[in-house]
Structure formats: structure tokens, C-alpha cells
Design a protein around this motif. Structure first.
Motif, PDB file in Angstrom:
ATOM      1  N   LEU A  90       0.609  -1.121  -0.312  1.00  0.00           N
ATOM      2  CA  LEU A  90      -0.162  -0.142  -0.172  1.00  0.00           C
ATOM      3  C   LEU A  90       1.278   1.841  -0.029  1.00  0.00           C
ATOM      4  O   LEU A  90       0.599   2.728  -0.778  1.00  0.00           O
ATOM      5  CB  LEU A  90      -0.778   0.072   1.073  1.00  0.00           C
ATOM      6  CG  LEU A  90      -2.140  -0.812   0.655  1.00  0.00           C
ATOM      7  CD1 LEU A  90      -3.081  -1.061   2.134  1.00  0.00           C
ATOM      8  CD2 LEU A  90      -3.531  -0.298  -0.057  1.00  0.00           C
ATOM      9  N   ARG A  91       1.775   1.007   0.951  1.00  0.00           N
ATOM     10  CA  ARG A  91       3.103   2.419   1.368  1.00  0.00           C
ATOM     11  C   ARG A  91       3.599   2.361  -0.895  1.00  0.00           C
ATOM     12  O   ARG A  91       3.202   3.463  -0.973  1.00  0.00           O
ATOM     13  CB  ARG A  91       3.910   1.793   1.346  1.00  0.00           C
ATOM     14  CG  ARG A  91       4.763   3.048   2.246  1.00  0.00           C
ATOM     15  CD  ARG A  91       5.927   2.969   3.290  1.00  0.00           C
ATOM     16  NE  ARG A  91       6.197   4.322   3.361  1.00  0.00           N
ATOM     17  CZ  ARG A  91       6.686   4.703   4.492  1.00  0.00           C
ATOM     18  NH1 ARG A  91       5.937   4.052   5.266  1.00  0.00           N
ATOM     19  NH2 ARG A  91       7.226   6.135   3.892  1.00  0.00           N
ATOM     20  N   SER A  92       4.193   1.239  -1.195  1.00  0.00           N
ATOM     21  CA  SER A  92       4.496   2.230  -2.506  1.00  0.00           C
ATOM     22  C   SER A  92       2.888   2.339  -3.520  1.00  0.00           C
ATOM     23  O   SER A  92       3.760   3.296  -4.446  1.00  0.00           O
ATOM     24  CB  SER A  92       5.592   1.052  -2.671  1.00  0.00           C
ATOM     25  OG  SER A  92       4.882  -0.237  -3.248  1.00  0.00           O
ATOM     26  N   LEU A  93       2.319   1.647  -3.732  1.00  0.00           N
ATOM     27  CA  LEU A  93       1.418   2.894  -3.974  1.00  0.00           C
ATOM     28  C   LEU A  93       0.780   4.587  -3.795  1.00  0.00           C
ATOM     29  O   LEU A  93       0.636   4.503  -5.026  1.00  0.00           O
ATOM     30  CB  LEU A  93       0.004   1.355  -3.871  1.00  0.00           C
ATOM     31  CG  LEU A  93      -1.595   1.779  -5.294  1.00  0.00           C
ATOM     32  CD1 LEU A  93      -0.734   0.484  -6.106  1.00  0.00           C
ATOM     33  CD2 LEU A  93      -1.751   0.874  -4.491  1.00  0.00           C
ATOM     34  N   ALA A  94       0.890   4.236  -2.507  1.00  0.00           N
ATOM     35  CA  ALA A  94       0.671   5.414  -2.458  1.00  0.00           C
ATOM     36  C   ALA A  94       1.318   6.524  -3.138  1.00  0.00           C
ATOM     37  O   ALA A  94       1.664   7.643  -3.873  1.00  0.00           O
ATOM     38  CB  ALA A  94       0.197   5.761  -0.730  1.00  0.00           C
ATOM     39  N   VAL A  95       2.986   5.737  -3.131  1.00  0.00           N
ATOM     40  CA  VAL A  95       4.115   6.534  -3.914  1.00  0.00           C
ATOM     41  C   VAL A  95       3.826   6.591  -4.862  1.00  0.00           C
ATOM     42  O   VAL A  95       4.247   8.051  -5.542  1.00  0.00           O
ATOM     43  CB  VAL A  95       5.453   5.535  -3.583  1.00  0.00           C
ATOM     44  CG1 VAL A  95       6.636   6.179  -3.371  1.00  0.00           C
ATOM     45  CG2 VAL A  95       5.621   5.771  -2.043  1.00  0.00           C
ATOM     46  N   SER A  96       3.792   5.909  -5.508  1.00  0.00           N
ATOM     47  CA  SER A  96       3.368   6.127  -7.196  1.00  0.00           C
ATOM     48  C   SER A  96       2.404   6.658  -7.752  1.00  0.00           C
ATOM     49  O   SER A  96       1.959   7.519  -8.662  1.00  0.00           O
ATOM     50  CB  SER A  96       2.376   4.402  -7.908  1.00  0.00           C
ATOM     51  OG  SER A  96       4.564   3.747  -7.698  1.00  0.00           O
ATOM     52  N   VAL A  97       1.262   6.878  -6.346  1.00  0.00           N
ATOM     53  CA  VAL A  97      -0.284   8.116  -7.132  1.00  0.00           C
ATOM     54  C   VAL A  97      -0.068   9.509  -7.000  1.00  0.00           C
ATOM     55  O   VAL A  97       0.637  10.046  -7.471  1.00  0.00           O
ATOM     56  CB  VAL A  97      -1.069   7.111  -6.327  1.00  0.00           C
ATOM     57  CG1 VAL A  97      -2.013   8.573  -5.957  1.00  0.00           C
ATOM     58  CG2 VAL A  97      -1.546   5.629  -6.333  1.00  0.00           C
ATOM     59  N   TYR A  98       1.026   9.440  -5.855  1.00  0.00           N
ATOM     60  CA  TYR A  98       1.871  10.708  -5.455  1.00  0.00           C
ATOM     61  C   TYR A  98       2.576  11.427  -6.559  1.00  0.00           C
ATOM     62  O   TYR A  98       2.529  11.648  -7.299  1.00  0.00           O
ATOM     63  CB  TYR A  98       2.771  10.628  -3.606  1.00  0.00           C
ATOM     64  CG  TYR A  98       3.393  11.589  -4.054  1.00  0.00           C
ATOM     65  CD1 TYR A  98       2.551  12.812  -3.305  1.00  0.00           C
ATOM     66  CD2 TYR A  98       5.095  12.259  -3.689  1.00  0.00           C
ATOM     67  CE1 TYR A  98       2.971  13.988  -2.462  1.00  0.00           C
ATOM     68  CE2 TYR A  98       5.613  13.052  -3.322  1.00  0.00           C
ATOM     69  CZ  TYR A  98       4.798  14.183  -3.379  1.00  0.00           C
ATOM     70  OH  TYR A  98       5.821  15.596  -2.200  1.00  0.00           O
ATOM     71  N   ILE A  99       3.650  10.067  -6.554  1.00  0.00           N
ATOM     72  CA  ILE A  99       4.470  10.585  -8.162  1.00  0.00           C
ATOM     73  C   ILE A  99       3.857  10.745  -9.118  1.00  0.00           C
ATOM     74  O   ILE A  99       4.500  12.277  -9.437  1.00  0.00           O
ATOM     75  CB  ILE A  99       5.638  10.165  -7.860  1.00  0.00           C
ATOM     76  CG1 ILE A  99       5.220   9.034  -8.720  1.00  0.00           C
ATOM     77  CG2 ILE A  99       6.379  10.589  -7.034  1.00  0.00           C
ATOM     78  CD1 ILE A  99       6.582   8.203  -9.184  1.00  0.00           C
TER      79      ILE A  99
END
Lengths: 284, 527
Positions: A65-74
Motif C-alpha cells: 500500500l505504501r509503494s502504491l501511495a508513492v506511485s500515485v503521489y509521484i
């Protein structure tokens, strides 16, 4: 609709629909195959056993979930920044009166043809202090020279009379840009926004290069890691007994997980997209 | 944002700013990179530096930064109990940057070029890549050979493993030990029982076993739906022809005869091994589409009870057992490594004996004292206490103690939290012999036994420790000629004469040169 419903016309229609149907099936079937097989428990063209284990395996890592959030953010922030920067520069370059415009254009063209390469870029990123920050994924590729040139042409296609009229009405340059140019260019912005977004979402190698802190990895890096382990490459062949493999279905599930979110963006941009791409061709 | 105030001017100046920034950046990096690649001379390693290093080491934890490949799933939080236990025992503070294994090489080449190196860097993948050799030549890394004897555990490592990673007689890193020969035929022991057969001891018996697996309905389902060996593309994930060739007496890739280097493909035994595979193919004992099978597919054949044997390393037998049992709960798995040829000799091809090396850049490890402190850290990882931690994890969490013996209770958590982040990337010496005994799957015990027995029959590849510039440059491309010809020969697309002419083509396109370069390097005494 006036429509000549003769037999020949209907036949022609049928042939056309048939061809289109085959073409769309060619596009859809592989995806369907991937989707179905991501639920497969066995290695077969059409699964006889169904399971969610591939998805369970992917989501079993707490970093997901964390890395998904990173991807969405960038993707979101990066697209916004890229579009802003590209639009600003393109607008500036679209005005023929700007001094030195030709030279800047030449320099932009130069970056399309030649790039510094991986190691010099790494030097730059490091020197600017972007290593280990998410900015390293957004700033180095902030503007695409090619999109910039296309957008510049797009802005140039807006009639000068429109700008002059606004000027006469007392509108400042900034006002012209935001109130006239931007609304008129929404299709182009949507199209390039999508291009930028897909690029940012699929970013993988720059994350490997610039980001050491694994909590800042975008989802692509994490998923690659997951696949590698599932297919037993590297030291992961040293697997313990409880570790089970779902090689094929995990790979399929990863494709679904990485493509679906960005795919969901298309329908919303579809109308702009078609227009944005078309507009270039209808201008006189 | 104010950049668009005046038409274009803003963006033009933005470009100018970006340009200025990148110029400045390039300027900075030139300074940094230059100092690193010019490799600081060993001036700072005087006795005073060594002395000043010692007192600090006793009290404060010594900080070690590392860059490691990572093949697991979850990279752990640095404050996890396993890392803390390691840090406490070794009195260090670890700062480990992990990179996914598949991309590690690419990142490493960038790191080396940029001079941006932590104190410990793993090299991973093919050992003699040109960028590493250049770095060795330029003295980027410490030669650790003179120090090794001071460390009780590190010096116990088999000399052959150090020899294999040596470059021009110098050792630029600690090898991560792996068994020298651990390839094995993993098979369905229940099938063999059904047929009333014994585990094969010779190549001929092996053939009979595959034949029976195909023809005598070993799974007793009344259908002719099984075959012998699941194998992938030759030279890829299946047994290479050299596996049979070596059994039959061929060298392990290269052989030195009177100072000359002979490639295995030019020995009659190699061709015999290839013919053996051709026979398996013709009689349907391997999959007809073997050349196109990738690893998951190949493993699926074994897992789903289609094939009775698969060729892989000893350590995966356990996971195959679990996978097969998921489909056939009564299945039994076993494996063997050694097969005798008709002269009664047992031979098995040896590998590097290590999976990458851990290197110490001079730019970040400035003094001899620091280097020694780091070596001590890796030496300590092979102490009994650390061996138990790395092999059994934390008691109560990953394993438990029963009658004084360890037993794993959560293998998956152990793999994820101990094995992938710490054991595989960091440990230098294999810990099987050092750790406390435990209750394990018989296949795991067999693994240790088999790899130990294999040591007696290992045929080494003499080119592990020497260099050929042509091979470094064009090796992959040239190997493809051999691989393609082998596959075609096995499938009957080309005949023996054509296969031989392909080998000659390999020779004339660079193979000859490689042999010559190896011979020259060998003559220099770089053994």
C-alpha cells in the motif's frame, strides 16, 4: 440519420464491423487471458482450478500500500508539475516576438536527439541533492522536448486575433494565458497529461538508481521484486519448505495490478484525448 | 510560476536557469568522481591510523554502510530485532541499502563510475564483468589477501573458492560461499517405488529410470501421461549437455593440456553427452517442446505429475516437495547428484563456490584499521552465536528449541526476515557446519550430505580465476553459437557433421582467441 439501407451497404457494414470486431478482439483477448490466468492455480491455457493466491501473495507484503501511495503521489504531482512547466515554456516559445527563441528551440531539439546518458544524469541528480528523494523521479524528466514542441505548435495554432482582442479588452499576458490559452488547449493538456502520467506511473529504473530507501520505492519496483521471488531467481532459489510458487499466475496478477489503475484514467480523458490528437489535423 | 508574466521571457530564463544548474551540477560531480576514481593512495594507512582506530572500536558501535543485492520480498525496517541482534553482537551500526537483485549490476556500475560508494559493496551476477575489472585495475577496492589469515573463520574457507575469485593474484573481496557442486536430479521417489526400482547409480541406470517413467505408468493411473525428465532450454534452466558430458569424462567447460586450453565441445565425451540427450529426446523421455520451455513451465511439469525428474540445485528439493505434495499428498521426493560413467568414475561439474563477492572501496574505507574492523564484522558473522541467528532466526519467533535442538516454526517469516535480508547477502562462510543442530526435513539433511560428498568428485573449471579479454567482451554472443547448435543437434535439426562445423565456426569467430588468451594468462602464473 439519412442512411441508404441497400443490401450492398449492409453487406459492407457487416464486413467493416467484422474487421473491427477481429481487431478489437486482438486487443482484448490477451488482456482477458492475462486476467483469467491471474486467478489460475495451474499452468494451463485455461485454468481448471481457480484461486486468489496470486493476489494474496502480492498483497502479503506490508509495503504494498505504501509503494502504491508513492506511485500515485509521484504520478499526480509529477504530472501536474510536468504539465505546468511544459505549458509555460511552450507558451513562451510560441510567441514569435520572444528574442532568442530560435536558440532555445534549437537547444530543446538538441535534447531530443542527444541525451547525457545514465551516468552523467546520475551525477547531476546527485549534485543537486535529489538522491533518495521522490523529486528524483519527477524532476529529471520534468519536460519532454518532444511534447514541448508539439504543445508549442498547438499554442501557435490559436489565432493571434484572439490574444489581441483580449489585450484590447485590458487583459494582461498572464490573464491571456490562463483565461484564453489554457481553456482552449484543454484537449492538448489532457493528452500530454496522460502521456506524462503513464510515464511517471511506469517509472522503474530511475527509482532503482536514485532511491536507496526501500520505503520510497514506487509500486513497479516492489512488484518486480515480488515477481522475482515468485519465479525463483537469484538467491530466492534458496527457498524454504513453506514457500510456495505461483510463478505464472503471480506474473499475470502483477500485470493486472500495475495496468488497471492507469487504465482507469483513460475513460475520463477519452473525449479530450481524441480531440487533442485530432486538432492538429483539422487546423487549416 | 511568475515565469509566464511576459511572453516567453520567463520560460527562456527558466531554461537558462536549468542550464546553469546542470552545468554547475556537472562541475561538482567532476570533482567528486575524480577523487574517487583516482583511488586515494594508501598513504593514510600508516601505523598511527591503525592505532587510533582501535580504542574507538571498543566502546562506540562501528558504523558500516553497505550496498547489497536483495532477492527477497520485503526489505526489513532497520530497527528489526534480527539486525539489532547482529549489531549488538558485533558492536556495529549497520546502514544497508538494498537494490533488487536483477538490477543490482546496473546500479553497481553507476555507483562505481560515480565514486559514490558505501563501505561494503556486493558484486553480484557474472563475476568478471569489464567494469569491475577496470575498477580492480584502478585500485578502487582493497586487496584483502594479506589480512585474511588474521581471521579464524574467514581463513577457514576453502582455498579453491578464494582462487576462483582472485584477480591477478589479488583478492578484491570476500566470497559469499555457496556449495561448489550442488546440481542434482530431483525425482519422484514414490514413482520409483511403484516400479520396484532403485535410485540410479550410473548414467545407464538413469536412462532406464527415465524410460520406465515414460512407459510403465509410474503413477498407476492407467494412462500413458507421464515422461521422464522435465528440462528447459539447453544451457538455460535445464541440465546442460556438459552435465552429462562431464559425467562421461568431458572437462568442465575448459581443460588445460600441456599449457593449452581445450574447450569441452572438442572432446569426444562432450559429444557423447550430447548424443545421450538426443536419445532422450528421440524416445520422448524429455518434453518435445523442451527448447521453448521457461522455468515456471518446466517446474509446472514436475509439479503437476507429468514428469518424474527435474534437474536443479539440491536446496530447492524441499520446496519442490511442498509443491508436488499440494497436488499429490502421497508423493515422495528425493534427489541424487552423482552418476557414474561406464568406467565407474563419478564426476560432477563445479561452480564458482560463491555467489558474488563483498568489496571494500578505498574511497570510503580510508584506513587499514577500518578495513580490519569490517573484516572482523564478517568474521564474527560466522561465530556460533551469529550462525544460530542466521540459520534459525529468533527463538520463539522463527524457531523453537526442543530437547536442545532447534526446530523451525515459521519458515516463511524466517526467509523474509532473516534469510533474504541478512543471511544470503551478508554471510561469507557457510554456516551449516557451525550452527547448532536442529530437527529438519530429511531433504535438508541430505542436501548437506550430498554437497559434502560432491566435493570429492568436483571437476573444476580452470578458467574461473583467469581472464580472456575476448570472453569478457563477446563471451555471451559466442556461447550462443554453441547453445543453438546443441539444441538443434538434440532435436535432430542438424546432424553431427553440421554440429561440428558450427563448433569450428565458434572457434574461428573468437573461440580460438579466447583459448589463446586463457593460455597466456595461465602461463603468467595467475592460477
Amino acid at each position: 440519420m439519412t442512411y441508404d439501407r441497400t443490401l450492398t451497404n449492409r453487406l459492407i457494414d457487416m464486413v467493416i464491423y467484422g474487421i473491427l470486431g477481429v481487431i478489437s478482439a486482438c486487443a482484448l483477448l490477451p488482456f482477458l487471458y492475462v486476467f483469467i490466468n491471474s486467478f489460475s492455480a495451474t499452468e494451463e491455457p485455461f485454468p481448471s482450478e481457480w484461486t486468489l493466491s496470486a493476489y494474496r501473495y502480492i498483497f502479503s507484503t506490508d509495503k504494498f500500500l505504501r509503494s502504491l501511495a508513492v506511485s500515485v503521489y509521484i504520478t499526480l504531482l509529477g504530472t501536474a508539475l510536468s504539465l505546468t512547466a511544459t505549458a509555460f515554456m511552450a507558451y513562451g516559445l510560441s510567441a514569435r516576438s520572444v528574442p532568442g527563441r530560435k536558440w532555445v528551440l534549437l537547444m530543446v531539439l538538441f535534447t531530443i536527439l542527444f541525451s547525457g546518458g545514465m551516468i552523467p544524469t546520475y551525477f547531476v541528480v546527485r549534485a543537486v541533492g535529489l538522491i533518495d528523494t521522490l523529486w528524483a523521479l519527477m524532476i529529471p524528466g520534468l519536460m519532454s522536448g518532444f511534447y514541448l514542441l508539439v504543445m508549442k505548435d498547438f499554442f501557435q495554432s490559436v489565432p493571434d486575433e484572439l490574444k489581441e482582442a483580449a489585450q484590447i479588452d485590458g487583459c494582461h499576458e498572464v490573464g491571456i494565458f490562463f483565461r484564453i490559452i489554457i481553456p482552449l488547449s484543454l484537449p492538448a493538456l489532457a493528452a500530454f497529461g496522460l502521456f506524462y502520467a503513464v510515464g511517471l506511473w511506469n517509472q522503474y529504473f530511475s527509482a532503482i538508481l536514485y532511491i536507496n530507501d526501500s520505503t520510497k520505492w514506487p509500486v513497479q519496483v516492489l512488484l518486480q521484486q515480488v515477481i522475482m521471488q515468485a519465479s525463483g531467481i537469484g538467491d530466492s532459489t534458496q527457498m524454504g519448505e513453506n514457500m510456495s510458487f505461483y510463478g505464472q499466475s503471480v506474473r499475470m496478477a502483477v500485470i493486472i495490478v500495475t495496468t488497471v489503475p492507469i487504465l482507469l484514467v483513460y475513460p475520463f480523458l477519452q473525449k479530450h484525448f481524441a480531440k487533442g490528437v485530432l486538432l492538429g489535423s483539422v487546423k487549416g | 510560476m511568475a515565469g509566464a508574466k511576459r511572453r516567453g521571457k520567463g520560460s527562456a530564463s527558466a531554461v537558462a536557469l536549468l542550464l546553469a544548474m546542470s552545468v554547475a551540477a556537472a562541475g561538482c560531480s567532476k570533482g567528486d568522481g575524480g577523487s574517487a576514481s583516482s583511488s586515494e593512495p594508501n598513504a593514510s594507512q600508516g601505523p598511527s591510523a591503525a592505532a587510533s582506530g582501535n580504542p574507538a572500536e571498543k566502546n562506540e558501535p562501528f558504523k558500516i554502510t553497505m550496498s547489497m543485492n536483495f532477492d527477497g520480498k520485503d526489505i526489513p525496517n532497520p530497527n528489526n530485532p534480527v539486525q539489532q541482534a547482529i549489531e549488538t553482537y558485533t558492536n556495529t551500526k549497520l546502514d544497508i541499502r538494498y537494490t533488487p537483485g536483477a538490477q543490482y549490476q546496473e546500479k553497481l556500475s553507476v555507483l562505481i563510475a560515480s565514486g559514490d560508494l558505501p563501505m561494503v559493496v556486493a558484486s553480484y551476477g557474472a563475476p568478471k564483468q569489464s567494469y569491475l575489472l577496470t575498477a580492480f585495475e584502478n585500485g578502487v577496492f582493497w586487496d584483502i589477501a594479506p589480512y585474511l589469515k588474521e581471521y579464524p573463520n574467514l581463513s577457514k574457507l576453502n582455498q579453491a573458492i578464494y582462487d576462483n575469485i582472485a584477480y591477478k593474484g589479488k583478492i578484491y573481496g570476500l566470497p559469499r560461499e555457496r556449495p561448489l557442486a550442488r546440481n542434482a536430479f530431483i525425482y519422484r521417489a514414490d514413482w520409483l517405488e511403484n516400479l520396484g526400482m532403485q535410485e540410479p547409480k550410473t548414467l545407464e541406470e538413469f536412462y532406464n529410470m527415465l524410460k520406465a517413467f515414460k512407459e510403465k505408468d509410474p503413477d498407476k493411473n492407467g494412462k500413458n501421461d507421464t515422461y521422464g525428465l522435465s528440462t528447459g532450454n539447453v544451457g538455460g534452466s535445464g541440465p546442460e549437455p556438459s552435465a552429462y558430458g562431464v559425467v562421461l569424462g568431458a572437462p568442465n567447460v575448459w581443460e588445460v593440456r600441456n599449457g593449452e586450453f581445450i574447450r569441452d565441445v572438442f572432446t569426444p565425451e562432450y559429444l557423447e553427452g550430447l548424443k545421450f540427450q538426443k536419445r532422450l529426446f528421440e524416445e520422448g523421455l524429455i518434453h518435445p517442446d523442451f527448447a521453448m520451455m521457461d522455468r515456471p513451465k518446466m517446474e509446472g511439469e514436475f509439479e503437476n505429475g507429468k514428469a518424474g525428474v527435474i534437474y536443479n540445485t539440491t536446496n530447492v528439493a524441499v520446496s519442490y516437495e511442498a509443491r508436488v505434495k499440494a497436488h499429490f499428498p502421497d508423493a515422495k521426493i528425493s534427489f541424487f547428484s552423482l552418476l557414474a560413467n561406464d568406467k565407474g568414475e563419478k564426476r560432477i561439474a563445479g561452480a564458482m563456490g560463491s555467489n558474488g563477492i563483498l568489496m571494500f572501496p578505498k574511497s570510503s574505507v580510508k584506513t587499514e584499521a577500518e578495513l580490519k574492523r569490517i573484516l572482523k564484522f564478517f568474521d564474527q558473522l560466522a561465530d556460533k552465536e551469529m550462525a544460530d541467528l542466521l540459520e534459525w532466526g529468533i527463538v520463539g519467533k522463527h524457531s523453537q528449541r526442543k530437547d536442545g535442538k532447534y526446530e523451525m516454526i515459521n519458515q516463511e517469516a524466517f526467509d523474509n526476515e532473516v534469510a533474504f535480508p541478512y543471511k544470503w547477502p551478508l554471510r561469507v562462510v557457510a554456516l551449516d557446519a557451525i550452527k547448532s543442530p536442529g530437527i529438519v526435513n530429511p531433504l535438508v539433511e541430505k542436501e548437506i550430505q550430498v554437497t559434502e560428498e560432491n566435493k570429492k568428485y568436483v571437476v573444476n573449471n580452470p578458467t574461473n580465476a583467469i581472464l580472456s579479454a575476448t570472453f569478457t567482451e563477446r563471451g555471451v554472443e559466442l556461447e550462443q553459437i554453441i547453445k543453438d547448435a546443441n539444441t538443434k543437434f538434440i532435436m535432430g535439426v542438424i546432424d553431427e557433421a553440421k554440429w561440428k562445423s558450427e563448433m569450428e565456426r565458434w572457434k574461428s569467430s573468437g573461440g580460438d582467441k579466447i583459448a589463446k588468451e586463457y593460455a597466456e594468462d595461465w602461463a603468467k602464473g595467475n592460477k
